[in-house]
Design a protein around this motif. Sequence first.
Motif, short mmCIF file in Angstrom:
data_model
loop_
_atom_site.label_atom_id
_atom_site.label_comp_id
_atom_site.label_asym_id
_atom_site.label_seq_id
_atom_site.Cartn_x
_atom_site.Cartn_y
_atom_site.Cartn_z
N PRO A 95 -2.79 -59.64 2.18
CA PRO A 95 -3.20 -59.38 0.79
C PRO A 95 -3.05 -60.65 -0.05
O PRO A 95 -2.49 -61.64 0.41
N SER A 96 -3.56 -60.61 -1.27
CA SER A 96 -3.33 -61.72 -2.18
C SER A 96 -2.38 -61.24 -3.27
O SER A 96 -2.40 -60.08 -3.66
N ALA A 115 0.20 -59.45 -9.76
CA ALA A 115 -1.13 -58.91 -9.47
C ALA A 115 -1.31 -59.01 -7.96
O ALA A 115 -1.06 -60.06 -7.37
N SER A 172 -3.80 -57.55 -4.48
CA SER A 172 -4.99 -56.84 -4.01
C SER A 172 -5.17 -57.06 -2.51
O SER A 172 -4.66 -58.03 -1.95
N ASP A 173 -5.90 -56.13 -1.90
CA ASP A 173 -6.21 -56.22 -0.48
C ASP A 173 -7.56 -55.55 -0.26
O ASP A 173 -7.79 -54.43 -0.72
N ASP A 174 -8.47 -56.24 0.41
CA ASP A 174 -9.83 -55.73 0.61
C ASP A 174 -9.91 -54.56 1.58
O ASP A 174 -10.82 -53.76 1.49
N GLY A 224 -5.51 -51.69 1.08
CA GLY A 224 -4.79 -51.44 -0.17
C GLY A 224 -3.36 -51.96 -0.13
O GLY A 224 -2.85 -52.35 0.91
N ILE A 225 -2.72 -51.94 -1.28
CA ILE A 225 -1.34 -52.43 -1.42
C ILE A 225 -0.36 -51.27 -1.32
O ILE A 225 -0.51 -50.27 -2.03
N ALA A 249 0.50 -50.15 -9.21
CA ALA A 249 0.11 -51.10 -10.26
C ALA A 249 0.28 -50.46 -11.62
O ALA A 249 0.11 -49.25 -11.75
N ASP A 252 0.44 -54.80 2.53
CA ASP A 252 -0.70 -53.89 2.51
C ASP A 252 -0.46 -52.70 3.44
O ASP A 252 0.56 -52.61 4.12
#
Length: 126
Positions: A33-34, A55, A57-59, A62-63, A85, A109
């Motif tokens: 993830p970022s 912040a 996110s993960d494509d 999900g987190i 979040a 993630d």
Amino acid sequence: MKRFAPLAAALLLAGCGGGIYLGWGGGYDDGAPSVSITTAQTSVAAGGVLRVVAAASDDDSGIDEVAFYRVDGSIDTRLGSDGSAPYEWNVLVPADGRTTVSVFAQARDGAGNSASSTLLTVAVTP
């Protein structure tokens, strides 16, 4: 001949570029993830609280959670985590004479991949 009908259909599909997918669930997620971390504070008093926000996110999957760490010399102290979040944490700043406090966030993630943010360093005032 009926016994061979499924096999014949599979071979026909394979021969024309089609195929049969026999997978379980979704795709494979091997990407991390970022995550980034920030604060609105430019300094914090010794013994005070530094409010940080991450912040993440993960494509793919999900987190699951974002964990927050304070760097104490060569030791990363896990402070806790937030599972939804906006990912936020109140960091207690020790009154031990330090002039800065450094923190980072680590996102994990749904597939178990993780990544850490860059280090956020804030000045500590007496």
